[in-house]
Each structure stands twice: as structure tokens, then as C-alpha cells.
Design a protein around this motif. Sequence first.
Motif, mmCIF file in Angstrom:
data_model
loop_
_atom_site.group_PDB
_atom_site.id
_atom_site.type_symbol
_atom_site.label_atom_id
_atom_site.label_comp_id
_atom_site.label_asym_id
_atom_site.label_seq_id
_atom_site.Cartn_x
_atom_site.Cartn_y
_atom_site.Cartn_z
ATOM 1 N N GLY A 197 11.019 -1.863 15.073
ATOM 2 C CA GLY A 197 10.560 -2.984 14.268
ATOM 3 C C GLY A 197 9.193 -2.846 13.661
ATOM 4 O O GLY A 197 8.663 -3.798 13.078
ATOM 5 N N GLU A 198 8.614 -1.671 13.769
ATOM 6 C CA GLU A 198 7.256 -1.473 13.277
ATOM 7 C C GLU A 198 7.069 -0.007 12.908
ATOM 8 O O GLU A 198 7.564 0.887 13.601
ATOM 9 C CB GLU A 198 6.257 -1.878 14.366
ATOM 10 N N LEU A 199 6.382 0.250 11.800
ATOM 11 C CA LEU A 199 6.097 1.625 11.385
ATOM 12 C C LEU A 199 4.822 2.069 12.090
ATOM 13 O O LEU A 199 3.709 1.847 11.623
ATOM 14 C CB LEU A 199 5.939 1.691 9.863
ATOM 15 N N ARG A 200 4.996 2.690 13.238
ATOM 16 C CA ARG A 200 3.861 3.025 14.093
ATOM 17 C C ARG A 200 4.016 4.447 14.631
ATOM 18 O O ARG A 200 5.133 4.906 14.880
ATOM 19 C CB ARG A 200 3.796 2.020 15.247
ATOM 20 N N ILE A 201 2.911 5.135 14.814
ATOM 21 C CA ILE A 201 2.948 6.491 15.366
ATOM 22 C C ILE A 201 3.637 6.470 16.732
ATOM 23 O O ILE A 201 3.317 5.649 17.592
ATOM 24 C CB ILE A 201 1.525 7.069 15.474
ATOM 25 N N GLY A 202 4.604 7.353 16.912
ATOM 26 C CA GLY A 202 5.364 7.413 18.148
ATOM 27 C C GLY A 202 6.629 6.586 18.125
ATOM 28 O O GLY A 202 7.467 6.700 19.029
ATOM 29 N N GLY A 203 6.789 5.729 17.100
ATOM 30 C CA GLY A 203 7.980 4.887 17.010
ATOM 31 C C GLY A 203 9.171 5.650 16.468
ATOM 32 O O GLY A 203 9.032 6.710 15.837
ATOM 33 N N ILE A 205 0.854 -1.177 0.000
ATOM 34 C CA ILE A 205 0.000 0.000 0.000
ATOM 35 C C ILE A 205 0.895 1.234 0.000
ATOM 36 O O ILE A 205 2.078 1.172 0.358
ATOM 37 C CB ILE A 205 -0.952 0.028 1.200
ATOM 38 N N GLN A 206 0.335 2.360 -0.404
ATOM 39 C CA GLN A 206 1.101 3.597 -0.448
ATOM 40 C C GLN A 206 0.568 4.543 0.624
ATOM 41 O O GLN A 206 -0.635 4.751 0.749
ATOM 42 C CB GLN A 206 1.004 4.253 -1.823
ATOM 43 N N CYS A 207 1.474 5.068 1.421
ATOM 44 C CA CYS A 207 1.077 6.018 2.454
ATOM 45 C C CYS A 207 2.209 7.003 2.702
ATOM 46 O O CYS A 207 3.331 6.832 2.197
ATOM 47 C CB CYS A 207 0.690 5.297 3.751
ATOM 48 N N SER A 208 1.911 8.041 3.465
ATOM 49 C CA SER A 208 2.894 9.081 3.758
ATOM 50 C C SER A 208 3.054 9.224 5.266
ATOM 51 O O SER A 208 2.095 9.050 6.030
ATOM 52 C CB SER A 208 2.450 10.415 3.153
ATOM 53 N N PHE A 209 4.283 9.547 5.687
ATOM 54 C CA PHE A 209 4.615 9.643 7.108
ATOM 55 C C PHE A 209 5.059 11.070 7.434
ATOM 56 O O PHE A 209 5.949 11.604 6.772
ATOM 57 C CB PHE A 209 5.755 8.695 7.467
ATOM 58 N N SER A 210 4.453 11.652 8.441
ATOM 59 C CA SER A 210 4.926 12.934 8.946
ATOM 60 C C SER A 210 5.960 12.666 10.034
ATOM 61 O O SER A 210 5.705 11.915 10.988
ATOM 62 C CB SER A 210 3.758 13.741 9.523
ATOM 63 N N ILE A 211 7.141 13.286 9.893
ATOM 64 C CA ILE A 211 8.259 13.022 10.799
ATOM 65 C C ILE A 211 8.574 14.277 11.608
ATOM 66 O O ILE A 211 8.674 15.380 11.060
ATOM 67 C CB ILE A 211 9.514 12.598 10.002
ATOM 68 N N LYS A 212 8.728 14.075 12.906
ATOM 69 C CA LYS A 212 9.116 15.188 13.784
ATOM 70 C C LYS A 212 10.028 14.646 14.879
ATOM 71 O O LYS A 212 9.704 13.646 15.529
ATOM 72 C CB LYS A 212 7.883 15.834 14.412
ATOM 73 N N ASN A 213 11.165 15.290 15.072
ATOM 74 C CA ASN A 213 12.141 14.871 16.089
ATOM 75 C C ASN A 213 12.533 13.406 15.922
ATOM 76 O O ASN A 213 12.677 12.657 16.905
ATOM 77 C CB ASN A 213 11.595 15.119 17.495
ATOM 78 N N ASN A 214 12.674 12.988 14.662
ATOM 79 C CA ASN A 214 13.105 11.625 14.319
ATOM 80 C C ASN A 214 12.162 10.540 14.828
ATOM 81 O O ASN A 214 12.573 9.411 15.090
ATOM 82 C CB ASN A 214 14.529 11.365 14.835
ATOM 83 N N LYS A 215 10.906 10.886 14.958
ATOM 84 C CA LYS A 215 9.853 9.931 15.282
ATOM 85 C C LYS A 215 8.686 10.127 14.321
ATOM 86 O O LYS A 215 8.516 11.202 13.726
ATOM 87 C CB LYS A 215 9.382 10.091 16.730
ATOM 88 N N ILE A 216 7.890 9.061 14.152
ATOM 89 C CA ILE A 216 6.718 9.137 13.278
ATOM 90 C C ILE A 216 5.606 9.848 14.031
ATOM 91 O O ILE A 216 5.128 9.373 15.069
ATOM 92 C CB ILE A 216 6.277 7.731 12.842
ATOM 93 N N GLU A 217 5.206 11.016 13.514
ATOM 94 C CA GLU A 217 4.178 11.817 14.191
ATOM 95 C C GLU A 217 2.777 11.356 13.816
ATOM 96 O O GLU A 217 1.912 11.200 14.670
ATOM 97 C CB GLU A 217 4.361 13.295 13.850
ATOM 98 N N TYR A 218 2.544 11.129 12.521
ATOM 99 C CA TYR A 218 1.280 10.538 12.087
ATOM 100 C C TYR A 218 1.440 9.969 10.684
ATOM 101 O O TYR A 218 2.403 10.254 9.977
ATOM 102 C CB TYR A 218 0.103 11.525 12.167
#
Length: 298
Positions: A227-233, A17-30
Motif C-alpha cells: 500500500g505504499e511506495l517505500r524502499i523494501g516494499g 512528482i517525478q522519480c525513478s525506482f530501482s527494482i531488485k527481486n520484485n522489491k523496491i531497492e531505492y
Amino acid sequence: MPYVIDRANVIKELEIIQCSFSIKNNKIEYIRPHMDNVNLLKMDASPYLLTPGHVMLDFQIEHVSSALALKEHVKKLISKGCTTIVVTVTAQYESELQVAVKRIAHLMINSPIDYCIAVKIPSRALTPSFIRQCKRLKIPVLFVELQEVDMYQIAWAWIRDALYPYFLSIVPIWQDEPSKGKVRRLTENWKTLLHEESIPTIPSCPAPGVPLELNVIRKIGISPLKGELRIGGDLDYNLYAEKSREFANQAEVNYDMSNPIITVQKGRTIKVNEQYFINPGFGQRITVKVPGFYDSSF
């Protein structure tokens, strides 16, 4: 500065699937299906397959004798896309445990990638007192070397009582190299026994040096940080070439078919093609506060 990893191709439930990641302070924000209307700097990831940074088990690091040898050993793991190592330390007796854990923690001060400490013991050392010691040291997984007869001689009720409230997982390592058929039978017997005793387990020992499956990472408690693409990771990921799509929809993704082009750990690029950007000491110990918090069933 916040930015977007845009139109990344990721594997979800055996589909790309295709999705986009917002990154802040080297963590996934949403995470969103797209961020066309977001006014941030964007990195186009559409030509690649994006996976989480791999978590790998390693039984050899405790035998490494120098910082240079550690660097070369970890470099081989990074070449496979590893950004987090589960390192084991062997203790024959309870009296050795604290010193052994301190020794491996001191060695891993120079690690360029993150790590989690596990312990390997013979079955005779598996006692309630040893479990309580592991809890104090925040050891989330315990590998036990044993024969078939040993699993029926362990006082599991006492072990279960000693685990509360830090429910670390117990993993069997069968001795004498049993046949595949016997291993399957031993695994099923072990799984049934520990289920009846309500003791957390990973019923078969994962292979060292290959990406750990998601349910194993969750069982240990490393996920959702790693090990997982998750918000906060943490922002740990690999970018694979387009040809990686050939195997992305298999039941078990064979990452050996294609080493990643780019590996990123906590927002820092540590590998591009055959170039490595290794910073000794950049890695940190992952202390698991609640093992199995995002546990999935085996």
C-alpha cells in the motif's frame, strides 16, 4: 534481473512528482529523483500516473462458496487496482474464532493476490480472553458491531491490559444505520473514549471495495510492505492513464474515475486493460508482527 522504473509520476502530498525506482527481486531497492547515470534496463513510466497497489477491505469473501466464485470476486477487486485484501471472518463467540480463521485461511489458499485476515464480532464477544486469542492468531484489526450504549459497558481497562504487547486496532461498526450527523457524534465519542483508554483504533469503519487510506494501512500494520511506495516494499503498483492527472491533486483521490490500465503485484502483471492474468494460489497471507509500527495519527 535488476531494472529501473524510470521517470514515474507519483502523488506525494497532493502534488505529482517525478522519480525513478530501482527494482531488485520484485522489491523496491531505492528511490531517486532520476537515474540517468544508472546502467540498468529502464522502463519508461512517464506517460502514466503510478500509484501503489491498492489495499481494500472486503466483508463478503467469507461467504464465497467455491474457488471459482472466489476467483470472480477477486477479479472485480483487481479491476479497481487492488493487490491486497483485508478479508474479515465473523465469530459470534470466542469458541468459534480459531475454526473460523482456519476456514478463511483455507479458502484464501486459492487467492491470486495477497491478503490479511481480520475478525468481525458483536460487542458482547469483546473480552480480554477474546483479545488474547486474536493475538495468538496474529489478527491485526478487530471490527466490533455495537450500539452507542455498548461502548460505555465494555471493560476497556481490561481490554487495554490484554492487548499488550500486540496492539491490534479496534474498529466500530455502528448498528441500526444512524444518520450522518449521529455517526459523526458517535465517531468523535468513540475516538475520545479510546484515546483516554490508550487503545488503538480506527475511529470509523472504512468502506469496503475502495482503496484504504494510508493512515489506515499503517495503523493495521500492512505498510510498509503493502500500500505504499517505500524502499523494501513489494513491487505492487498501478499505472493510470494521463487523464488521471485531472484528479490527482484532489484532497481525496477518486480512483473510481479511472480504473488502472496496468496492475502489477510482486513484479507480476495481473491486469492489462481488460485482460487478466490470474494465477490462483499466487497470493500469500500477510502476517502482521507489529500492528501500527508505522502508525500515523487520526
